[in-house]
Structure formats: C-alpha cells, structure tokens
Design a protein around this motif. Structure first.
Motif, PDB file in Angstrom:
ATOM      1  N   ILE A  80       0.519  -1.248   0.314  1.00  0.00           N
ATOM      2  CA  ILE A  80      -0.151   0.211  -0.300  1.00  0.00           C
ATOM      3  C   ILE A  80       0.792   1.260  -0.075  1.00  0.00           C
ATOM      4  N   VAL A  81       0.323   2.065  -0.602  1.00  0.00           N
ATOM      5  CA  VAL A  81       1.792   3.730  -1.501  1.00  0.00           C
ATOM      6  C   VAL A  81       0.428   4.318  -0.604  1.00  0.00           C
ATOM      7  N   ARG A  82       0.516   5.322   0.272  1.00  0.00           N
ATOM      8  CA  ARG A  82       0.074   5.629   1.672  1.00  0.00           C
ATOM      9  C   ARG A  82       0.580   7.309   1.749  1.00  0.00           C
ATOM     10  N   ILE A  83      -0.107   8.802   1.630  1.00  0.00           N
ATOM     11  CA  ILE A  83       0.342   9.824   1.706  1.00  0.00           C
ATOM     12  C   ILE A  83       0.090  10.068   3.227  1.00  0.00           C
ATOM     13  N   ASN A  84       0.921  10.574   3.908  1.00  0.00           N
ATOM     14  CA  ASN A  84       1.100  10.970   5.933  1.00  0.00           C
ATOM     15  C   ASN A  84      -0.111  12.260   5.104  1.00  0.00           C
ATOM     16  N   GLU A  85      -0.517  12.953   6.133  1.00  0.00           N
ATOM     17  CA  GLU A  85      -1.801  13.889   6.382  1.00  0.00           C
ATOM     18  C   GLU A  85      -1.188  15.035   7.331  1.00  0.00           C
ATOM     19  N   ASP A  86      -0.254  14.095   7.808  1.00  0.00           N
ATOM     20  CA  ASP A  86       0.669  14.566   9.169  1.00  0.00           C
ATOM     21  C   ASP A  86       1.647  15.063   8.765  1.00  0.00           C
ATOM     22  N   VAL A  87       2.614  14.928   7.727  1.00  0.00           N
ATOM     23  CA  VAL A  87       3.604  15.278   7.138  1.00  0.00           C
ATOM     24  C   VAL A  87       4.141  15.586   5.975  1.00  0.00           C
ATOM     25  N   CYS A  88       2.793  16.240   5.001  1.00  0.00           N
ATOM     26  CA  CYS A  88       2.259  16.009   4.084  1.00  0.00           C
ATOM     27  C   CYS A  88       2.724  17.662   3.895  1.00  0.00           C
ATOM     28  N   LEU A  89       3.114  18.965   3.184  1.00  0.00           N
ATOM     29  CA  LEU A  89       2.984  20.176   3.267  1.00  0.00           C
ATOM     30  C   LEU A  89       2.426  21.000   2.044  1.00  0.00           C
ATOM     31  N   GLY A  90       1.731  19.442   0.854  1.00  0.00           N
ATOM     32  CA  GLY A  90       0.569  20.006  -0.069  1.00  0.00           C
ATOM     33  C   GLY A  90       1.718  20.484  -1.657  1.00  0.00           C
ATOM     34  N   GLY A 101      -3.439  21.194   6.800  1.00  0.00           N
ATOM     35  CA  GLY A 101      -1.793  20.601   7.063  1.00  0.00           C
ATOM     36  C   GLY A 101      -1.385  21.753   7.937  1.00  0.00           C
ATOM     37  N   LEU A 102       0.021  20.743   7.752  1.00  0.00           N
ATOM     38  CA  LEU A 102       1.409  21.477   8.440  1.00  0.00           C
ATOM     39  C   LEU A 102       1.694  22.477   7.794  1.00  0.00           C
ATOM     40  N   TYR A 103       1.420  23.328   6.807  1.00  0.00           N
ATOM     41  CA  TYR A 103       1.871  24.355   6.415  1.00  0.00           C
ATOM     42  C   TYR A 103       1.745  25.300   7.075  1.00  0.00           C
ATOM     43  N   LEU A 104       0.032  25.114   7.649  1.00  0.00           N
ATOM     44  CA  LEU A 104      -0.579  26.165   7.936  1.00  0.00           C
ATOM     45  C   LEU A 104       0.449  27.071   9.408  1.00  0.00           C
ATOM     46  N   ARG A 105       0.820  26.187  10.053  1.00  0.00           N
ATOM     47  CA  ARG A 105       1.524  26.229  11.302  1.00  0.00           C
ATOM     48  C   ARG A 105       3.544  26.384  10.895  1.00  0.00           C
ATOM     49  N   LEU A 106       3.667  26.145   9.467  1.00  0.00           N
ATOM     50  CA  LEU A 106       4.790  26.267   9.537  1.00  0.00           C
ATOM     51  C   LEU A 106       5.483  27.508   8.300  1.00  0.00           C
ATOM     52  N   VAL A 150      -2.504  19.793   1.743  1.00  0.00           N
ATOM     53  CA  VAL A 150      -2.277  18.615   1.635  1.00  0.00           C
ATOM     54  C   VAL A 150      -3.137  17.819   0.642  1.00  0.00           C
ATOM     55  N   MET A 151      -1.736  16.926   0.160  1.00  0.00           N
ATOM     56  CA  MET A 151      -2.159  15.599  -1.209  1.00  0.00           C
ATOM     57  C   MET A 151      -3.224  14.662  -0.158  1.00  0.00           C
ATOM     58  N   TYR A 152      -4.231  13.584  -1.222  1.00  0.00           N
ATOM     59  CA  TYR A 152      -4.429  13.008  -0.977  1.00  0.00           C
ATOM     60  C   TYR A 152      -5.148  11.817  -2.351  1.00  0.00           C
ATOM     61  N   LYS A 153      -5.254  10.858  -2.284  1.00  0.00           N
ATOM     62  CA  LYS A 153      -5.252   9.979  -2.912  1.00  0.00           C
ATOM     63  C   LYS A 153      -6.016   8.729  -2.267  1.00  0.00           C
ATOM     64  N   CYS A 154      -5.996   7.791  -2.448  1.00  0.00           N
ATOM     65  CA  CYS A 154      -7.012   6.307  -2.125  1.00  0.00           C
ATOM     66  C   CYS A 154      -5.719   5.363  -1.496  1.00  0.00           C
ATOM     67  N   ASP A 155      -6.082   5.386  -0.141  1.00  0.00           N
ATOM     68  CA  ASP A 155      -5.320   4.637   0.058  1.00  0.00           C
ATOM     69  C   ASP A 155      -5.135   3.181   0.438  1.00  0.00           C
ATOM     70  N   ARG A 156      -5.698   2.436   0.133  1.00  0.00           N
ATOM     71  CA  ARG A 156      -6.332   1.183  -0.420  1.00  0.00           C
ATOM     72  C   ARG A 156      -7.000   1.059   0.904  1.00  0.00           C
ATOM     73  N   CYS A 157      -7.772   1.494   2.106  1.00  0.00           N
ATOM     74  CA  CYS A 157      -8.464   1.897   2.964  1.00  0.00           C
ATOM     75  C   CYS A 157      -7.382   0.474   3.785  1.00  0.00           C
ATOM     76  N   TYR A 158      -6.766   1.177   3.870  1.00  0.00           N
ATOM     77  CA  TYR A 158      -4.864   0.420   5.127  1.00  0.00           C
ATOM     78  C   TYR A 158      -5.593   0.163   6.276  1.00  0.00           C
ATOM     79  N   ASN A 159      -6.347   0.773   6.681  1.00  0.00           N
ATOM     80  CA  ASN A 159      -7.145   0.556   8.414  1.00  0.00           C
ATOM     81  C   ASN A 159      -8.324  -0.423   8.449  1.00  0.00           C
ATOM     82  N   ARG A 160      -8.687  -0.494   7.010  1.00  0.00           N
ATOM     83  CA  ARG A 160      -9.877  -1.998   7.402  1.00  0.00           C
ATOM     84  C   ARG A 160      -8.717  -2.883   7.118  1.00  0.00           C
TER      85      ARG A 160
END
Length: 327
Positions: free
Chosen positions: A151-161, A181-186, A195-205
């Motif tokens: 599974i290829v994921r984007i971590n929304e806690d780290v992504c700066l968009g 996202g974090l850019y608002l604070r940095l 933040v970039m978003y895409k299918c994360d293949r329901c990794y949590n499921r």
C-alpha cells in the motif's frame, strides 16, 4: 469473521496464502485482506464485469469520510501568488466524475469498437499503488511512503501539499486541498498550500482483516485481492482463455493494481476523457529507472526521513502547547 463451513477465520486464510499453504484465490468477497502476507497485496479488476453502478464510489466515500480534509477559511495568501495556486474542493465535495481530495475513486466509461464488435467498458480508477512508487521515492519531506504489504500512502500529518507526488506520478493521481495541514503552522504564506490526497487502499480496514470498502460493496465481484503472484497468475489465465489484455503488470515498473480488459488498452486510452483528475491508460515506462531520478531519490532519502521526523515532532509539540490539534 469466520467461514462456518471450514471453521477458519478470513484473517488466518490470508496468512495461509502468504505462507504458501494455499495456492488459490477466492472471489473478493470471500478473501480477507488482512495484510499479513509475506508478499505484496494486489487487486485484479475484471473490466468485463463492471456495470458502472457506482457502489464502489459511494462505499469509498463513506468508509473514508473521516479522513477527508476540513479546511480553514480564509486561506493564507501565497507569495508569490503565482507560485502555488489555491486548490479548493471543499464546496464541491459531491463531484464524482474525477479524482478529488474528497473522491478517491471514480468510474471512467468508454465505448470502443474492436474486431467488429462494439464494447462498453467501465473502469474504476484510483491510485494504482506502484511497486516502486515515484511519489514515495521522490517526496522531499518523506510524506509519501510504501508499506510492506504494497500500500502506498500519503501521511497527512507530514504532507505540506507541495504536489511533488502528483508531478512525478505517471497518472498524476494525488489531488490537493488548500487550507489544511502542517503548512498552516510552518510557513502559511511561503510553502506548500495544503495536503495531497489519494486512495490509501483502506489500509485501516486491511489492518483489521477487512476488505477495502470498494471491493466489499461491489455487487458484480469485479475485484479480486490477494498476493501479487497469485493475482498475476489468475490474470494471465483469464487473458489467455479469453484473448483479453492486461494493464498494470509492467506499467511504471509494475503496479499492485491489475486491469483485465476484453479490448486493448490503447483503444481505451484513446476513448476515455483525460485531464486533471482523469488519468489515462497509456503505456508507461518505469519512471524510477531514470538515473537522475534514482540519484535524486537516494540523495533525498536521509533528508526526507529526518525532515519527516522533525515535522512530526514539531506537530506534536505544537499540539501539546496549544492544548488542541487544529489541523
């Protein structure tokens, strides 16, 4: 969930697949994608079965709604203003005819003539989860990554968009939402813009031993999921039996999404609408075979890892100090 007939759990069944104790694939609804296989998980999409009912799209939206962005307005103005444009889908969440930060799966439809017969083909489109994903290899902040199960994921806690992932993706899959996202604070005026978003293949499921929502909801059993070697074996068996065509086995060095079609993908690529959020189906060479990209990936790897750690630590510290996570 337990198979009453055999007295085995779905999770244990897939463990058995990974250990080589089973050499077969069951239909998607009878396979639990527990993610414990020693081999990367892969999906097979039989396009001859898809009727474009949209159940997969609705299920994806419902299952992943808690992950969708909740932007803050007004958005900080970027400097220079022409460098990074605002991409705001927060007022267009119902768009389902393309990929957006709120729509990670959509159906492409095409009508093509092949060998004197007209075919209507429907194609569920989402991230293909490349085996050697350029988005994961080339993100300068280490926000995108590939899990052991493929599974290829984007971590929304780290992504700066910054959208490097979209630029290097051959299908330009990831989509940006401004104001989160974090850019608002940095550096809200100088870096990122979302933040970039895409299918994360329901990794949590999958972690819970469940199927991805799109597979579970499909009434036509379009998708099958399992270890990649078994998926490819099944794909080649069907392709040989029916004189069908395969996409995803070699594209971009190989993906963990395999499409099977009764018509050539060159014809489908010509027939489908293409553009922002609407990927094509052309032949794609291995983008990570490029020496410059490989060198870049090797060069940024240590930096990206450190940057990701610093960013995450900064985020947690800010949350602790502020008493509330405002992202």
């Amino acid at each position: 969930m337990t198979d009453k007939k055999n007295g085995i759990s779905r999770r244990n069944f897939l463990k058995g697949l990974g250990a080589g104790s089973a050499a077969m694939l069951l239909p998607a609804r009878d396979v639990a994608a527990a993610g414990n296989s020693e081999e990367e998980l892969c999906t097979l999409l039989d396009l001859s079965k898809c009727i474009a009912c949209g159940e997969c799209v609705s299920a994806c939206r419902e299952a992943n709604a808690p992950k969708f962005p909740e932007p803050k307005k007004p958005y900080p103005e970027m400097y220079p203003t022409s460098r990074v444009k605002v991409e705001d889908w927060s007022d267009r969440k119902d768009v389902d005819d393309r990929l957006t930060p709120y729509n990670w799966l959509y159906i492409q439809s095409a009508e093509v003539e092949f060998e004197g017969e007209v075919h209507e083909i429907n194609i569920p489109r989402r991230c293909l989860h490349c085996r050697n994903a350029p988005c994961a290899n080339l993100c300068p902040w280490g926000a995108a990554g590939k899990q052991k199960n493929g599974i290829v994921r984007i971590n929304e806690d780290v992504c700066l968009g910054g959208a490097k992932c979209r630029t290097v993706c051959p299908w330009h899959i990831p989509q940006r939402q401004t104001g989160v996202g974090l850019y608002l604070r940095l550096m809200p005026n100088l870096a990122g813009n979302g933040v970039m978003y895409k299918c994360d293949r329901c990794y949590n499921r999958i972690d819970q031993g469940k199927l991805p929502a799109c597979i579970e909801a499909c009434p036509e059993n379009v998708q099958t999921i399992g270890p990649r070697s078994e998926i490819l074996k099944k794909a080649h068996e069907l392709a040989e039996k029916n004189n069908w065509f395969i996409y995803g086995e070699d594209e971009n060095g190989g993906t963990n999404t395999i499409y099977l079609s009764p018509v050539p993908f060159e014809l489908l690529n010509e027939a489908v609408d293409k553009g922002p959020g609407k990927p094509g189906l052309s032949q794609v060479e291995d983008s990570m075979a490029d020496e410059e990209k490989l060198a870049y990936a090797v060069g940024i790897a240590p930096f990206a890892g450190i940057a990701a750690g610093v960013i995450k630590a900064g985020r947690f510290l800010a949350s602790a100090v502020g008493g509330k996570d405002n992202d």
